[in-house]
Enzyme design. Sequence first.
Site, PDB file in Angstrom:
ATOM      1  N   ASP A  67      42.591  46.972  29.554  1.00  0.00           N
ATOM      2  CA  ASP A  67      43.587  46.449  30.491  1.00  0.00           C
ATOM      3  C   ASP A  67      43.416  44.950  30.726  1.00  0.00           C
ATOM      4  OD1 ASP A  67      41.194  46.698  31.890  1.00  0.00           O
ATOM      5  OD2 ASP A  67      41.900  48.322  33.162  1.00  0.00           O
ATOM      6  N   HIS A 138      40.589  56.204  39.173  1.00  0.00           N
ATOM      7  CA  HIS A 138      41.363  55.587  38.083  1.00  0.00           C
ATOM      8  C   HIS A 138      40.489  55.357  36.852  1.00  0.00           C
ATOM      9  CE1 HIS A 138      40.705  51.069  39.362  1.00  0.00           C
ATOM     10  NE2 HIS A 138      39.703  51.509  38.662  1.00  0.00           N
TER      11      HIS A 138
HETATM   12  P1  PGA Z   1      33.564  48.819  38.433  1.00  0.00           P
HETATM   13  O1  PGA Z   1      35.055  49.269  38.192  1.00  0.00           O
HETATM   14  O2  PGA Z   1      32.861  48.980  37.133  1.00  0.00           O
HETATM   15  O3  PGA Z   1      33.663  47.367  38.824  1.00  0.00           O
HETATM   16  O4  PGA Z   1      33.010  49.691  39.500  1.00  0.00           O
HETATM   17  C1  PGA Z   1      35.284  50.437  37.480  1.00  0.00           C
HETATM   18  C2  PGA Z   1      36.756  50.690  37.418  1.00  0.00           C
HETATM   19  O5  PGA Z   1      37.473  50.263  38.337  1.00  0.00           O
HETATM   20  O6  PGA Z   1      37.197  51.326  36.457  1.00  0.00           O
END
Ligand code: PGA
Length: 250
Positions: A67, A138
Amino acid sequence: MEIIIVDNYQKMSEIGALMIKEQIKKKADSILGLATGGTPIGMYKELIRMHIQDFLDFSNVITFNLDEYVGISRQHPQSYYNFMFENLFNHINIDPKKVYIPNGSEANLQLECKNYEQRITEAGGMDIQILGIGTNGHIGFNEPGSNFHDKTRVVQLSESTLKANSRFFGDISLVPTLAISMGINTILSNSKKIILLAHGSEKAEAVYGMIKGDVCSNNPASLLQLHPNVTVILDVQAARKLDNNKVLKK
Ligand code: PGA
């Protein structure tokens, strides 16, 4: 799902990196799906170490990122393009021409999404797709409500994601509200193997739902139950809601 529970973030990172190393050793031109965020940084550090100390060769590897934000340039310090070069690509011998990251600055975003999806399919999909998980379940930027049929598209970030990511921007008002994300369908139908990493107790609820909950779009990660080859690597905090003795496979 195969569930691996380890003591800490470092071990989670090492196991993830080892799986990628084995894949590259097996197939030099492996296609990797990569993620951003705090979670994979330790794994990327370990891959950089493997490149420097063990001569792990990335020169034929192709990567597709999950993304990218819409509305900030690739040069912005918080763009995922910049994140990937800072945290991995600048430190290994990958060919920048083999690196694919959605471009959230394109004038025609619909076309960018369509082209990105097509590039993934034409490349033959990902040998390994790396995922993190949001506190809301998510994967990529597929927020609750995303469904099984979603392809790469422009998405609206949820309040909880804006809040979580404000730690990188300093202020929630500076976090872009839109992004381009591979869809759940992009991930499930193009990945031969999926490795999801999670650490810390704030992920425990989402992790529990992903593994033990019903398959439903309220927790998009639960849709991974529909994929035949998923490995989840958790530290003990992220696994704390699971019954560790009983959850080795589902
Ligand atoms: P993070 O985010 O690794 O910063 O906890 C994971 C995500 O939002 O998929």
